[in-house]
Design a protein around this motif. Structure first.
Motif, PDB file in Angstrom:
ATOM      1  N   VAL A   1      28.643  69.206  -1.629  1.00 50.99           N
ATOM      2  CA  VAL A   1      29.812  69.270  -0.945  1.00 50.99           C
ATOM      3  C   VAL A   1      30.786  68.295  -1.352  1.00 50.99           C
ATOM      4  CG1 VAL A   1      30.938  69.020   1.389  1.00 50.99           C
ATOM      5  CG2 VAL A   1      28.970  70.275   1.121  1.00 50.99           C
ATOM      6  N   TRP A   2      30.483  67.033  -1.694  1.00 46.45           N
ATOM      7  CA  TRP A   2      31.261  65.975  -2.387  1.00 46.45           C
ATOM      8  C   TRP A   2      31.960  66.437  -3.593  1.00 46.45           C
ATOM      9  CZ3 TRP A   2      33.746  61.885  -1.030  1.00 46.45           C
ATOM     10  CH2 TRP A   2      33.991  60.889  -1.711  1.00 46.45           C
TER      11      TRP A   2
ATOM     12  N   TRP B   1      35.373  71.045   6.081  1.00 45.30           N
ATOM     13  CA  TRP B   1      34.552  71.152   7.176  1.00 45.30           C
ATOM     14  C   TRP B   1      35.453  71.593   8.279  1.00 45.30           C
ATOM     15  CZ3 TRP B   1      30.309  72.834   8.939  1.00 45.30           C
ATOM     16  CH2 TRP B   1      29.034  72.733   8.016  1.00 45.30           C
ATOM     17  N   LEU B   2      36.618  70.808   8.372  1.00 43.61           N
ATOM     18  CA  LEU B   2      37.621  71.240   9.316  1.00 43.61           C
ATOM     19  C   LEU B   2      37.959  72.793   9.291  1.00 43.61           C
ATOM     20  CD1 LEU B   2      39.890  67.905   9.431  1.00 43.61           C
ATOM     21  CD2 LEU B   2      38.662  69.050  11.360  1.00 43.61           C
TER      22      LEU B   2
ATOM     23  N   GLU C   1      35.174  74.787  10.255  1.00 41.20           N
ATOM     24  CA  GLU C   1      34.986  75.017  11.885  1.00 41.20           C
ATOM     25  C   GLU C   1      36.107  75.982  12.540  1.00 41.20           C
ATOM     26  OE1 GLU C   1      33.433  70.537  11.699  1.00 41.20           O
ATOM     27  OE2 GLU C   1      35.253  70.646  12.562  1.00 41.20           O
TER      28      GLU C   1
ATOM     29  N   PHE D   1      31.410  78.016   6.157  1.00 40.97           N
ATOM     30  CA  PHE D   1      31.819  77.065   5.072  1.00 40.97           C
ATOM     31  C   PHE D   1      32.027  77.474   3.736  1.00 40.97           C
ATOM     32  CE2 PHE D   1      30.807  73.884   1.656  1.00 40.97           C
ATOM     33  CZ  PHE D   1      31.237  72.726   2.301  1.00 40.97           C
TER      34      PHE D   1
ATOM     35  N   VAL E   1      24.765  67.681   0.733  1.00 37.38           N
ATOM     36  CA  VAL E   1      25.834  66.540   0.849  1.00 37.38           C
ATOM     37  C   VAL E   1      26.486  66.294  -0.388  1.00 37.38           C
ATOM     38  CG1 VAL E   1      26.284  64.128   1.364  1.00 37.38           C
ATOM     39  CG2 VAL E   1      24.781  65.371   3.174  1.00 37.38           C
ATOM     40  N   GLN E   2      25.680  65.954  -1.430  1.00 35.16           N
ATOM     41  CA  GLN E   2      26.147  65.847  -2.906  1.00 35.16           C
ATOM     42  C   GLN E   2      26.969  66.798  -3.502  1.00 35.16           C
ATOM     43  OE1 GLN E   2      23.194  64.720  -1.847  1.00 35.16           O
ATOM     44  NE2 GLN E   2      23.104  62.498  -2.256  1.00 35.16           N
TER      45      GLN E   2
ATOM     46  N   ALA F   1      21.110  66.400   3.130  1.00 36.95           N
ATOM     47  CA  ALA F   1      21.082  67.623   4.220  1.00 36.95           C
ATOM     48  C   ALA F   1      22.073  68.928   3.837  1.00 36.95           C
ATOM     49  CB  ALA F   1      22.153  67.120   5.289  1.00 36.95           C
TER      50      ALA F   1
ATOM     51  N   TRP G   1      31.534  63.449   8.532  1.00 33.28           N
ATOM     52  CA  TRP G   1      32.244  63.506   7.396  1.00 33.28           C
ATOM     53  C   TRP G   1      33.253  62.499   7.323  1.00 33.28           C
ATOM     54  CZ3 TRP G   1      30.731  63.678   2.653  1.00 33.28           C
ATOM     55  CH2 TRP G   1      29.749  64.484   2.381  1.00 33.28           C
TER      56      TRP G   1
ATOM     57  N   GLU H   1      33.314  59.314   4.989  1.00 32.93           N
ATOM     58  CA  GLU H   1      34.411  58.864   4.068  1.00 32.93           C
ATOM     59  C   GLU H   1      34.868  57.662   4.169  1.00 32.93           C
ATOM     60  OE1 GLU H   1      35.456  63.616   4.118  1.00 32.93           O
ATOM     61  OE2 GLU H   1      36.754  62.044   4.906  1.00 32.93           O
TER      62      GLU H   1
ATOM     63  N   LEU I   1      39.185  66.602   0.716  1.00 34.49           N
ATOM     64  CA  LEU I   1      37.756  65.515   1.170  1.00 34.49           C
ATOM     65  C   LEU I   1      36.845  66.517   1.920  1.00 34.49           C
ATOM     66  CD1 LEU I   1      39.705  62.669   2.859  1.00 34.49           C
ATOM     67  CD2 LEU I   1      38.075  62.460   0.981  1.00 34.49           C
ATOM     68  N   PRO I   2      35.636  66.290   2.067  1.00 31.19           N
ATOM     69  CA  PRO I   2      34.439  66.841   2.683  1.00 31.19           C
ATOM     70  C   PRO I   2      34.940  67.479   4.110  1.00 31.19           C
ATOM     71  CG  PRO I   2      33.556  65.280   1.278  1.00 31.19           C
ATOM     72  CD  PRO I   2      35.007  64.909   1.200  1.00 31.19           C
ATOM     73  N   SER I   3      35.810  66.449   4.589  1.00 33.57           N
ATOM     74  CA  SER I   3      36.185  66.751   6.184  1.00 33.57           C
ATOM     75  C   SER I   3      37.220  67.538   6.196  1.00 33.57           C
ATOM     76  CB  SER I   3      36.696  65.234   6.630  1.00 33.57           C
ATOM     77  OG  SER I   3      37.583  64.721   6.043  1.00 33.57           O
TER      78      SER I   3
END
Lengths: 79, 79
Positions: free
Chosen positions: B51-52, B66-67, B70, B7, B48-49, A46, A66, A70, B61-63
């Protein structure tokens, strides 16, 4: 475990939490059902835009998906 | 603002926080510099890969990315 597989599991976890079918999620996100199926199995990847559409359709934020991915990834590494 | 642009800003914010050049980030993540540049400008979409890989290279971390994305997205909507 591949990170794509972990992300797919996170999507599926949230989808089943909401009691949605892949078809319903795909429709709500404006994505092809085959693509959603591929994401959940970790065979399709994605993009940032697709993750955003999925999160809107799953009534959560990309960071929530995510965080879940994780956790799945971390837990799999422990085994 | 497009979510891809938000992003990209999040990636750039973290990269500059670490005082890394695009070249250094690209090398550390194993991605092409042109691709990293495209992601930061919101014209290339990270999988996804990718972003990792970016998050590992950015020591987060990806999160986290993303935080941050956002927040950027939400702040832009308020204006």
């Amino acid at each position: 475990m591949d990170i794509g597989v972990a992300f797919g599991r996170a999507v599926k976890l949230r989808r089943t939490e909401l009691d949605l079918s892949q078809e319903e999620l795909a429709d709500a996100a404006g994505l092809a059902r085959s693509f959603v199926s591929g994401i959940e199995r970790g065979v399709s990847s994605a993009s940032v835009q697709s993750v955003w559409k999925l999160s809107v359709a799953l009534d959560c934020l990309p960071s929530d998906l995510w965080l879940s991915a994780e956790r799945v990834y971390r837990d799999a590494k422990k085994r």
